[in-house]
Design an enzyme around this catalytic site. Structure first.
Site, PDB file in Angstrom:
ATOM      1  N   CYS A   2      33.076  80.032  40.048  1.00 37.91           N
ATOM      2  CA  CYS A   2      33.332  80.935  41.170  1.00 37.91           C
ATOM      3  C   CYS A   2      32.378  82.129  41.161  1.00 37.91           C
ATOM      4  CB  CYS A   2      34.750  81.474  41.103  1.00 37.91           C
ATOM      5  SG  CYS A   2      35.988  80.207  40.915  1.00 37.91           S
ATOM      6  N   ARG A  27      25.837  78.754  41.183  1.00 31.50           N
ATOM      7  CA  ARG A  27      26.891  78.692  40.164  1.00 31.50           C
ATOM      8  C   ARG A  27      27.787  77.477  40.357  1.00 31.50           C
ATOM      9  NH1 ARG A  27      28.033  84.037  37.858  1.00 31.50           N
ATOM     10  NH2 ARG A  27      30.180  83.426  37.550  1.00 31.50           N
ATOM     11  N   TRP A  81      35.506  77.539  42.935  1.00 28.64           N
ATOM     12  CA  TRP A  81      35.366  76.254  42.248  1.00 28.64           C
ATOM     13  C   TRP A  81      36.776  75.899  41.819  1.00 28.64           C
ATOM     14  CZ3 TRP A  81      35.611  74.597  36.933  1.00 28.64           C
ATOM     15  CH2 TRP A  81      34.955  73.396  36.677  1.00 28.64           C
ATOM     16  N   ASN A 105      38.028  85.515  39.914  1.00 29.53           N
ATOM     17  CA  ASN A 105      37.385  84.502  39.066  1.00 29.53           C
ATOM     18  C   ASN A 105      38.206  84.388  37.804  1.00 29.53           C
ATOM     19  OD1 ASN A 105      35.321  84.223  40.834  1.00 29.53           O
ATOM     20  ND2 ASN A 105      33.687  84.858  39.431  1.00 29.53           N
ATOM     21  N   GLY A 106      38.342  83.175  37.271  1.00 26.12           N
ATOM     22  CA  GLY A 106      39.081  83.010  36.015  1.00 26.12           C
ATOM     23  C   GLY A 106      40.306  82.146  36.225  1.00 26.12           C
ATOM     24  N   GLU A 486      20.992  64.977  24.491  1.00 23.16           N
ATOM     25  CA  GLU A 486      20.541  65.870  25.559  1.00 23.16           C
ATOM     26  C   GLU A 486      20.019  65.074  26.765  1.00 23.16           C
ATOM     27  OE1 GLU A 486      21.056  68.665  26.441  1.00 23.16           O
ATOM     28  OE2 GLU A 486      19.472  69.160  27.845  1.00 23.16           O
ATOM     29  N   GLU A 493      24.505  64.487  34.514  1.00 23.25           N
ATOM     30  CA  GLU A 493      24.968  65.590  35.364  1.00 23.25           C
ATOM     31  C   GLU A 493      24.287  65.617  36.722  1.00 23.25           C
ATOM     32  OE1 GLU A 493      24.452  69.659  33.901  1.00 23.25           O
ATOM     33  OE2 GLU A 493      22.703  69.053  32.776  1.00 23.25           O
ATOM     34  N   HIS A 509      27.141  47.965  15.824  1.00 23.01           N
ATOM     35  CA  HIS A 509      28.555  48.049  15.438  1.00 23.01           C
ATOM     36  C   HIS A 509      29.465  48.074  16.661  1.00 23.01           C
ATOM     37  CE1 HIS A 509      27.340  48.418  11.310  1.00 23.01           C
ATOM     38  NE2 HIS A 509      26.485  49.357  11.674  1.00 23.01           N
ATOM     39  N   LYS A 608      27.396  76.438  36.984  1.00 20.42           N
ATOM     40  CA  LYS A 608      26.370  76.944  36.078  1.00 20.42           C
ATOM     41  C   LYS A 608      26.993  77.677  34.903  1.00 20.42           C
ATOM     42  CE  LYS A 608      22.221  77.798  34.684  1.00 20.42           C
ATOM     43  NZ  LYS A 608      21.607  76.660  33.962  1.00 20.42           N
TER      44      LYS A 608
END
Ligand code: AGP
Length: 613
Positions: A2, A27, A81, A105-106, A486, A493, A509, A608
């Protein structure tokens, strides 16, 4: 995650808010909204989708209602978000209850208790969000005094938050408070600004401050007053922005990700050069890291999330190789629930581009509670992780806007390498001569990065091939396994192709059963020590029909029948190949996503800066 912007002053608030939200788009978000004050009171417009959808909606509202055209002088804006509740207009912020309009936000952890307490008073929310409950709580506490209301309300809230609040009785004032989630602010001759990220403020000011946790900021046209919850005035330290706006714009590249991939030679110079003194020796004195911290460390824990954690996997190999002390790498979201073994002889290294990742911050706090020394590798200055660490090594990579981390990762590696060299020297594990040789090689690596960037064409070709896949594998051993992790996350993504990173020796395996005719396998074979074994693993997958993209350090003799593409990186000392290999993997992911016609800079569902647990 957010984004927040707030403004009160002489400019048109709607314009400031919408432009600010646009700047914060990187973001990641799924809906947006603004509340702004006009002569007819505080108006709210919200929309799912992009900020452009919100702009269109505001234009429509203005066409219908001429009064909306009157200047707006104060307002708050938000990109959401979704955490609590789906992606709907009703769930988008701002939320209003009675005289309170706010953005958040949060995550409010005790939202259920709050909801029950409000329900007992007959109050029912219209949305499914935790945020609306806070607007309701604040409205129920409000008796004409905003400061008291905020104080009383936050005492009842558990979790992470950054709030910007407008009270109908003071519509040209914005009140702000935060805990864990970031908020920065600045005042200029045009008015007062607040945002979740200083990137949104840079058009207006090159100086800002971070609102201290659980302090209230009161923004008016003429000033910003900051005080403790008890009402004591404080003056937060001002921070100067050292990079220019061009650094945060695309500069001719079609995507921020590609721009940031190409910025790596410069970013690495900025990370490394100031930390090398005459005679090619490491010098961390400007970072205020005393040699004494290396003396008593008995083990190291590296903790971080995602790509930053993958940088830690390479760091572990370097530190164990040079200093011969145990190093473990812990996923930050797991760390604090595992009762980790930490004491005053533990060095905990946290790594974070944003410096605001909630899980990494929580891991840091646990480490400090247990009396460990905490050193952080961070890109964003004065971020929460930077502020709370005992020591900070800034990566100096410049702003990273694309959700997929690129230059921050290689800059994190550079910090880990410099740190390992200094650590090894400080403990007498290597001589000055050995250290100087290593640093000379590290400097030489920057030129090799330039050369790696010229491999773009072949990587684009390989990317167009991968774009057709739905499943693929990255394999490697040692450093190359760390790089495989990585490479896999980068591809997943942004290209939405499922992939897995496998230690090459582990394939047989279980996973080998998934390799069938045409399965793409990206094989990293950059480490001399395990090269022959790696090629055997490549043969195993090739024999089962895999299409192999082989990444090598230089152009060693390899039978051409075992690969479909060879990406021959410029020859480097084996331990430095993670830098060049990372860039090849970043470009591979970028071109795969491009060929699939995807958005790249803002992948679906991702943010982000992940400021919630
Ligand atoms: C990187 O490409 C990812 N978007 C993600 O894994 C990221 O590295 C992770 O969320 C940690 O972020 P931080 O470095 O800001 O702490």
């Amino acid at each position: 995650m957010c984004g927040i912007i707030g403004f009160t002053g002489e400019l048109d608030a709607k314009t400031v808010l919408l432009d600010g939200l646009q700047t914060l788009e990187y973001r990641g978000y799924d809906s947006a909204g603004i509340a702004y004050y006009t002569k007819d009171g505080i108006k709210t417009v919200k929309s799912v989708g992009k900020v452009s959808c919100l702009r269109e909606k505001i234009d429509q509202v203005e066409k219908i209602d001429q009064a909306e055209k009157s200047p707006s002088t104060c307002g708050i804006g938000h990109t959401r978000w979704a955490t609590h509740g789906g992606v709907t207009d009703a769930n988008a912020h701002p939320h209003t209850c009675g005289k309170v309009t706010l953005i958040h936000n949060g995550i409010i952890e005790n939202y259920h208790e709050l909801e029950n307490a409000l329900a007992a008073k007959g109050k029912v929310p219209c949305s499914q969000t935790d945020t609306e409950l806070v607007a309701m709580l604040m409205d129920s506490c409000y008796e004409g005094n905003p400061m008291e209301t905020i104080k009383k309300s936050v005492a009842q809230i558990e979790g992470a938050f950054a709030f910007c609040i407008q009270f109908a009785d003071e519509p040209e004032v914005i009140y702000c408070i935060r805990k864990q989630s970031p908020l920065v602010a600045c005042h200029t001759e045009n008015g007062s600004f607040v945002a979740s990220d200083m990137v949104a403020l840079i058009t207006y000011s090159r100086e800002y401050f971070v609102l201290p946790e659980l302090h209230i900021a009161k923004l008016t046209k003429g000033r910003i007053e900051v005080s403790t919850l008890e009402g004591k005035a404080v003056s937060p330290e001002m921070i100067k922005i050292t990079w220019d706006m061009a650094a945060a714009k695309k500069g001719g590249y079609p995507h921020f990700m590609l721009k940031e991939i190409h910025e790596q030679p410069d970013a690495l110079q900025s990370t490394i050069l100031p930390r090398v003194k005459e005679g090619n020796l490491p010098d961390l004195t400007a970072d205020h890291i005393p040699l004494s911290i290396f003396k008593d460390i008995s083990h190291v824990i590296i903790t971080a999330c995602g790509t930053a954690m993958h940088a830690g996997l390479v760091g572990r190999i370097m530190i164990e190789k040079l200093i011969r002390i145990p190093v473990s790498v812990e996923i930050a979201s797991e760390f604090r629930y595992q009762d980790p073994v930490i004491n005053e002889k533990t060095l905990v290294i946290t790594i974070s581009q944003s410096g605001e990742t909630a899980d990494t911050l929580a891991a840091l706090r646990l480490a400090k509670e247990k009396k460990a020394t905490v050193l952080s590798i961070v890109n964003v200055k004065e971020s929460s992780i930077a502020r709370e660490s005992d020591y900070v090594l800034y990566t100096h990579a410049g702003p990273e806007i694309a959700v997929a981390s690129t230059k921050a990762y290689t800059a994190q590696l550079a910090c880990l390498f410099l740190f390992s060299y200094q650590f090894a020297l400080g403990r007498g594990c290597i001589t000055e001569k050995e250290c100087a040789d290593k640093i000379a090689q590290l400097l030489h690596m920057i030129a090799a990065i330039e050369e790696t960037l010229t491999l773009e064409k072949v990587l684009e070709e390989a990317g167009s091939d991968l774009a057709k896949a739905e499943d693929l594998f990255f394999i490697g051993r040692g450093m190359d396994y760390a790089l495989s992790c990585e490479g896999s996350i980068k591809l997943k993504e942004i290209s939405y192709i499922h992939s897995e990173a496998y230690a090459a020796g582990e394939l047989k395996h279980g996973t080998l059963s998934l390799i069938v005719e045409g399965t793409p396998v990206v094989a990293l074979a950059t480490q001399e020590k395990v090269f022959a074994k790696m090629i055997s693993n490549v043969r195993e997958v090739k024999a089962r029909g895999a299409r192999v993209i082989l990444i090598t350090n230089g152009r060693p003799e390899v039978d051409a029948s075992v690969f479909d593409y060879q990406i021959a990186l410029p020859k480097l000392e084996d331990e430095l190949v993670p830098f060049t290999a990372a860039i090849a993997l970043q470009m591979l992911a970028y071109y795969t996503a491009l060929h699939r016609g995807l958005e790249i800079d803002q992948p679906r569902n991702l943010a982000k800066s992940v400021t919630v647990e």
